[in-house]
Design an enzyme around this catalytic site. Sequence first.
Site, PDB file in Angstrom:
ATOM      1  N   LEU A   1       0.412  29.594  34.517  1.00  0.00           N
ATOM      2  CA  LEU A   1       1.470  30.470  35.014  1.00  0.00           C
ATOM      3  C   LEU A   1       2.806  29.730  35.013  1.00  0.00           C
ATOM      4  O   LEU A   1       3.684  30.051  35.808  1.00  0.00           O
ATOM      5  CB  LEU A   1       1.146  30.954  36.429  1.00  0.00           C
ATOM      6  CG  LEU A   1       0.156  32.115  36.572  1.00  0.00           C
ATOM      7  CD1 LEU A   1       0.028  32.541  38.031  1.00  0.00           C
ATOM      8  CD2 LEU A   1       0.556  33.320  35.723  1.00  0.00           C
TER       9      LEU A   1
ATOM     10  N   GLY B   1       3.146  27.673  21.822  1.00  0.00           N
ATOM     11  CA  GLY B   1       3.043  27.264  20.416  1.00  0.00           C
ATOM     12  C   GLY B   1       1.701  26.607  20.198  1.00  0.00           C
ATOM     13  O   GLY B   1       0.741  26.864  20.930  1.00  0.00           O
TER      14      GLY B   1
ATOM     15  N   CYS C   1      -3.391  26.927  18.205  1.00  0.00           N
ATOM     16  CA  CYS C   1      -4.444  27.851  18.649  1.00  0.00           C
ATOM     17  C   CYS C   1      -3.932  29.201  19.121  1.00  0.00           C
ATOM     18  O   CYS C   1      -4.317  30.236  18.569  1.00  0.00           O
ATOM     19  CB  CYS C   1      -5.254  27.189  19.746  1.00  0.00           C
ATOM     20  SG  CYS C   1      -5.914  25.608  19.212  1.00  0.00           S
TER      21      CYS C   1
ATOM     22  N   LYS D   1      -2.227  31.454  16.439  1.00  0.00           N
ATOM     23  CA  LYS D   1      -3.194  31.826  15.388  1.00  0.00           C
ATOM     24  C   LYS D   1      -4.290  32.745  15.949  1.00  0.00           C
ATOM     25  O   LYS D   1      -4.648  33.749  15.330  1.00  0.00           O
ATOM     26  CB  LYS D   1      -3.795  30.520  14.843  1.00  0.00           C
ATOM     27  CG  LYS D   1      -5.093  30.629  14.090  1.00  0.00           C
ATOM     28  CD  LYS D   1      -5.497  29.269  13.545  1.00  0.00           C
ATOM     29  CE  LYS D   1      -6.340  28.431  14.484  1.00  0.00           C
ATOM     30  NZ  LYS D   1      -7.703  28.876  14.712  1.00  0.00           N
TER      31      LYS D   1
ATOM     32  N   ARG E   1       2.885  22.166  15.322  1.00  0.00           N
ATOM     33  CA  ARG E   1       2.609  23.497  14.789  1.00  0.00           C
ATOM     34  C   ARG E   1       3.125  24.596  15.739  1.00  0.00           C
ATOM     35  O   ARG E   1       2.827  24.575  16.925  1.00  0.00           O
ATOM     36  CB  ARG E   1       1.105  23.667  14.516  1.00  0.00           C
ATOM     37  CG  ARG E   1       0.710  22.980  13.219  1.00  0.00           C
ATOM     38  CD  ARG E   1      -0.763  23.018  12.996  1.00  0.00           C
ATOM     39  NE  ARG E   1      -1.467  22.076  13.858  1.00  0.00           N
ATOM     40  CZ  ARG E   1      -2.785  21.903  13.842  1.00  0.00           C
ATOM     41  NH1 ARG E   1      -3.521  22.623  13.033  1.00  0.00           N
ATOM     42  NH2 ARG E   1      -3.339  21.018  14.631  1.00  0.00           N
TER      43      ARG E   1
HETATM   44  C1  UGA Z   1      -5.553  25.979  23.814  1.00  0.00           C
HETATM   45  C2  UGA Z   1      -6.508  26.325  24.962  1.00  0.00           C
HETATM   46  O1  UGA Z   1      -5.900  26.009  26.215  1.00  0.00           O
HETATM   47  C3  UGA Z   1      -7.832  25.582  24.820  1.00  0.00           C
HETATM   48  O2  UGA Z   1      -8.730  25.990  25.830  1.00  0.00           O
HETATM   49  C4  UGA Z   1      -8.425  25.918  23.448  1.00  0.00           C
HETATM   50  O3  UGA Z   1      -9.643  25.244  23.222  1.00  0.00           O
HETATM   51  C5  UGA Z   1      -7.447  25.505  22.378  1.00  0.00           C
HETATM   52  O4  UGA Z   1      -6.217  26.223  22.564  1.00  0.00           O
HETATM   53  C6  UGA Z   1      -8.073  25.838  21.037  1.00  0.00           C
HETATM   54  O5  UGA Z   1      -8.273  27.013  20.733  1.00  0.00           O
HETATM   55  O6  UGA Z   1      -8.473  24.924  20.316  1.00  0.00           O
HETATM   56  P1  UGA Z   1      -3.844  23.961  23.308  1.00  0.00           P
HETATM   57  O7  UGA Z   1      -3.279  24.875  22.263  1.00  0.00           O
HETATM   58  O8  UGA Z   1      -4.166  22.571  22.956  1.00  0.00           O
HETATM   59  O9  UGA Z   1      -5.197  24.600  23.925  1.00  0.00           O
HETATM   60  O10 UGA Z   1      -2.776  23.854  24.485  1.00  0.00           O
HETATM   61  P2  UGA Z   1      -2.471  24.605  25.870  1.00  0.00           P
HETATM   62  O11 UGA Z   1      -2.414  23.604  26.937  1.00  0.00           O
HETATM   63  O12 UGA Z   1      -3.358  25.755  26.058  1.00  0.00           O
HETATM   64  O13 UGA Z   1      -0.980  25.124  25.592  1.00  0.00           O
HETATM   65  C7  UGA Z   1      -0.681  26.089  24.595  1.00  0.00           C
HETATM   66  C8  UGA Z   1       0.770  26.501  24.681  1.00  0.00           C
HETATM   67  O14 UGA Z   1       1.023  27.254  25.868  1.00  0.00           O
HETATM   68  C9  UGA Z   1       1.766  25.336  24.728  1.00  0.00           C
HETATM   69  O15 UGA Z   1       2.881  25.637  23.925  1.00  0.00           O
HETATM   70  C10 UGA Z   1       2.162  25.239  26.195  1.00  0.00           C
HETATM   71  O16 UGA Z   1       3.431  24.684  26.391  1.00  0.00           O
HETATM   72  C11 UGA Z   1       2.132  26.710  26.584  1.00  0.00           C
HETATM   73  N1  UGA Z   1       1.909  26.907  28.029  1.00  0.00           N
HETATM   74  C12 UGA Z   1       0.733  26.572  28.601  1.00  0.00           C
HETATM   75  C13 UGA Z   1       2.931  27.497  28.796  1.00  0.00           C
HETATM   76  O17 UGA Z   1       4.026  27.823  28.280  1.00  0.00           O
HETATM   77  N2  UGA Z   1       2.692  27.707  30.124  1.00  0.00           N
HETATM   78  C14 UGA Z   1       1.531  27.373  30.723  1.00  0.00           C
HETATM   79  O18 UGA Z   1       1.386  27.616  31.941  1.00  0.00           O
HETATM   80  C15 UGA Z   1       0.521  26.786  29.957  1.00  0.00           C
END
Ligand code: UGA
Length: 456
Positions: free
Chosen positions: A253, A260, A263, A266, A331
């Site tokens: 949240l 970005g 994962c 995509k 990415r």
């Molecule tokens: C995400 C999922 O969290 C994993 O559970 C999943 O296994 C992975 O994709 C995958 O499919 O392989 P990831 O992309 O490494 O993991 O990173 P996240 O920590 O989820 O963040 C993704 C994006 O959301 C980032 O750009 C981050 O800055 C953003 N984000 C995340 C926010 O803007 N706010 C948040 O509260 C959390």
Amino acid sequence: MRIAVVGGGYVGLVSGACLATLGWDVTVIESNADRYRALCEGRIPIYEPGLAELVLANRESGRLVFADRIHGSVSGADAVFLAVGTPSRRGDGHADLTYVFSAADDVAHALTSSTILVTKSTVPVGTGRRLERRMRELRPDLAIAVASNPEFLREGSAIGDFMQPDRVVIGASSTSARAILEQIYEPLARKGIPIWITGLESAELIKYAANSFLAMKIAFINEIADLCEKTGADIAEVSHGMGLDQRIGARFLSPGPGFGGSCFPKDTQALARIAQEAGAPSRLVETVVAVNDARKASMAGRILAICGGSVRGKKVAVLGLTFKPETDDMRDAPSISIVHRLVAEGASVNAYDPEGVDQARPLLPSNVVYADSATAAISDADIVVLVTEWKEFSAINASELAARMRGNVVVDFRNVLDGGALKAAGLIYYAIGRTMPPAASEVWHPFGRHRLVALA
Ligand code: UGA
């Protein structure tokens, strides 16, 4: 238990090293010659905290080995995991399954005895069934059961996510596949980690649904943050107040410049396509994709608005380029469109990222200057924009920042800086989801510097 993992990229390498840590004999197969050589020489081609140490420890114990071809490396394995890429297919957003099927074919040809084929890669619902048919076609002489075991690894904390996950999902239609996977994850089950056994299709869908739901949470809080800016509410207070409700939960949240990475962008796109084709379109997921794309594209506009409409001739320090901290992954990073727009608007950009510069260089305009520290980037900057919340940035001292800058606008797209201290140091501070500072206009500073002042 002998395990082969096809693909020594992010998911394959983390999974291979962690499965070896669980006590199994693991062969990670990487067919790219440069990557394979790097792995054999002990160089880890990606930045992931703790991974190099884990790989080294398991190689020394003999539980983890690398191979450069499937042939000769999968025979005798109790399970073969597929951890190859499933990028977005150009044009339609579908997951591109070329690597999955070509690896599966190679495995089928190379096998000398029955085994289970497990997809770790994120694959659309129905892929497991297609793989079952393909295995029967290619090797009618063997019993090759197919299972789905999606990964839930976050870049930057992947090892913790593998070793102490919220759950392990196993999708299988055959009892033999289920039994082998249960045995593989038994060390985690013993620690009380829930092992959720489902059908093949459900496991495949859990992965897309989980990622899309998390992406939706982020898109939602970002919209609420925009509403906070217009109404005088504070997103930190709102988000905390929402998260205390256990039905909602506090995580994912945090507002920001849009999600970005490799994962969420995509997988949301792929789920939207899967749902359309299945005749159950998801307007929610489609909207999440559109809202997030629009957000990333609009962030530079906020910087311009704060600066009174123009950044021409200004020196902008961009802190953080990767899509999130603790990774070198660029990415779909929000920094890409931000930096391109700033440069197109006539700003000169001085960027700093602790790990992502090599990956960023080919994606950003060629005239971007890369500083080797945050301090170097902010020196003489007119505007400082924090895009990725690397830990070291929250330690930036407000008065030192004010002293080093030429101008006085600080834009914090992750809400990690101490706004009170920055304002006390005379800086104009913008954070997401708080009342916008009034647009600034340029005045002549008494000490001969151009400064922006907030228009009352
Ligand atoms: C995400 C999922 O969290 C994993 O559970 C999943 O296994 C992975 O994709 C995958 O499919 O392989 P990831 O992309 O490494 O993991 O990173 P996240 O920590 O989820 O963040 C993704 C994006 O959301 C980032 O750009 C981050 O800055 C953003 N984000 C995340 C926010 O803007 N706010 C948040 O509260 C959390």
